[in-house]
Design a protein around this motif. Sequence first.
Motif, PDB file in Angstrom:
ATOM      1  N   HIS A  90      30.824  30.906  98.054  1.00 45.98           N
ATOM      2  CA  HIS A  90      29.490  30.873  98.658  1.00 45.98           C
ATOM      3  C   HIS A  90      29.415  29.874  99.801  1.00 45.98           C
ATOM      4  CE1 HIS A  90      27.232  33.356  95.714  1.00 45.98           C
ATOM      5  NE2 HIS A  90      28.307  33.103  95.009  1.00 45.98           N
ATOM      6  N   THR A 126      27.835  39.694 102.013  1.00 47.97           N
ATOM      7  CA  THR A 126      29.200  39.348 101.642  1.00 47.97           C
ATOM      8  C   THR A 126      30.141  39.871 102.714  1.00 47.97           C
ATOM      9  OG1 THR A 126      29.547  41.336 100.300  1.00 47.97           O
ATOM     10  CG2 THR A 126      28.700  39.396  99.167  1.00 47.97           C
ATOM     11  N   TYR A 185      34.580  35.171  94.644  1.00 51.01           N
ATOM     12  CA  TYR A 185      33.502  34.866  95.579  1.00 51.01           C
ATOM     13  C   TYR A 185      33.533  33.399  95.957  1.00 51.01           C
ATOM     14  CZ  TYR A 185      31.401  39.251  93.974  1.00 51.01           C
ATOM     15  OH  TYR A 185      31.172  40.560  93.654  1.00 51.01           O
ATOM     16  N   GLU A 243      35.656  37.618  98.517  1.00 56.34           N
ATOM     17  CA  GLU A 243      34.495  37.791  99.385  1.00 56.34           C
ATOM     18  C   GLU A 243      33.783  36.470  99.590  1.00 56.34           C
ATOM     19  OE1 GLU A 243      31.983  40.931  97.913  1.00 56.34           O
ATOM     20  OE2 GLU A 243      33.509  42.444  98.311  1.00 56.34           O
ATOM     21  N   ILE A 244      33.279  36.284 100.801  1.00 54.23           N
ATOM     22  CA  ILE A 244      32.471  35.130 101.158  1.00 54.23           C
ATOM     23  C   ILE A 244      31.021  35.590 101.116  1.00 54.23           C
ATOM     24  CG2 ILE A 244      31.854  33.575 103.038  1.00 54.23           C
ATOM     25  CD1 ILE A 244      34.840  33.811 103.875  1.00 54.23           C
ATOM     26  N   VAL A 245      30.175  34.839 100.439  1.00 57.18           N
ATOM     27  CA  VAL A 245      28.766  35.180 100.312  1.00 57.18           C
ATOM     28  C   VAL A 245      27.956  34.218 101.179  1.00 57.18           C
ATOM     29  CG1 VAL A 245      26.817  35.474  98.739  1.00 57.18           C
ATOM     30  CG2 VAL A 245      29.161  35.932  97.932  1.00 57.18           C
ATOM     31  N   TRP A 296      21.307  38.292 101.042  1.00 59.70           N
ATOM     32  CA  TRP A 296      22.633  37.723 101.208  1.00 59.70           C
ATOM     33  C   TRP A 296      23.579  38.777 101.738  1.00 59.70           C
ATOM     34  CZ3 TRP A 296      20.486  38.606  96.432  1.00 59.70           C
ATOM     35  CH2 TRP A 296      21.157  39.467  95.568  1.00 59.70           C
ATOM     36  N   GLY A 331      34.523  39.738 104.065  1.00 59.77           N
ATOM     37  CA  GLY A 331      35.878  39.482 103.623  1.00 59.77           C
ATOM     38  C   GLY A 331      36.884  39.838 104.688  1.00 59.77           C
ATOM     39  N   SER A 374      24.361  32.985 101.988  1.00 57.06           N
ATOM     40  CA  SER A 374      23.017  33.042 101.422  1.00 57.06           C
ATOM     41  C   SER A 374      22.246  31.777 101.788  1.00 57.06           C
ATOM     42  CB  SER A 374      23.066  33.201  99.900  1.00 57.06           C
ATOM     43  OG  SER A 374      23.693  32.098  99.296  1.00 57.06           O
ATOM     44  N   ARG A 413      31.009  43.488 103.798  1.00 55.09           N
ATOM     45  CA  ARG A 413      31.286  44.320 102.622  1.00 55.09           C
ATOM     46  C   ARG A 413      30.012  44.720 101.884  1.00 55.09           C
ATOM     47  NH1 ARG A 413      36.640  41.460 100.598  1.00 55.09           N
ATOM     48  NH2 ARG A 413      37.983  42.065 102.343  1.00 55.09           N
ATOM     49  N   ASN A 414      28.993  43.865 101.971  1.00 59.07           N
ATOM     50  CA  ASN A 414      27.749  44.170 101.285  1.00 59.07           C
ATOM     51  C   ASN A 414      26.617  43.402 101.959  1.00 59.07           C
ATOM     52  OD1 ASN A 414      26.215  45.448  99.353  1.00 59.07           O
ATOM     53  ND2 ASN A 414      27.097  44.371  97.607  1.00 59.07           N
ATOM     54  N   ASP A 415      25.459  44.027 102.045  1.00 56.06           N
ATOM     55  CA  ASP A 415      24.271  43.423 102.631  1.00 56.06           C
ATOM     56  C   ASP A 415      23.146  43.715 101.648  1.00 56.06           C
ATOM     57  OD1 ASP A 415      21.995  42.774 104.176  1.00 56.06           O
ATOM     58  OD2 ASP A 415      23.038  43.278 106.026  1.00 56.06           O
TER      59      ASP A 415
END
Length: 134
Positions: free
Chosen positions: A9, A43, A7, A53-55, A41, A45, A57, A31-33
């Motif tokens: 950030h 993520t 990760y 993955e880039i987060v 936040w 990629g 936030s 990839r994720n919410d």
Amino acid sequence: MTIALQYCHITVNDPNESLPFYRDGLGLEVRNDVASGGFHWVTLGSPDQPGLEIVLSAPHAGRSQADGDILQELLTKGVLPNIVFRTDDLDAAFEQLLATGAEVLQEPMDQPWGPRDCAFRDPSGNTVRITQAA
């Protein structure tokens, strides 16, 4: 033993506001919410780096009020570390980001130390550079 970065950030004022820049402009996939504990936040990629993955936030997400305030101040000043991506087609990447209305800091140019690169400011003021090997 193996070790790899998982990760990275990036602090932004609002992940939803920054999403068009990172998703549409840079072509990263969501990839994720996540919404949890009053924070949100996202993520993202690249298909080329499935394990990273880039987060995105906000400054106060998961931090004390005092720490979040300091991070918000640094974000507002635009002094957080640069984010650097690499590409095999700098001109195409530049045009794709330009189409999102992103603020251009530097048009594509050859650097004396070797790479060709450009720079943008994301919606929160972070400097984002894109580089292509010489």
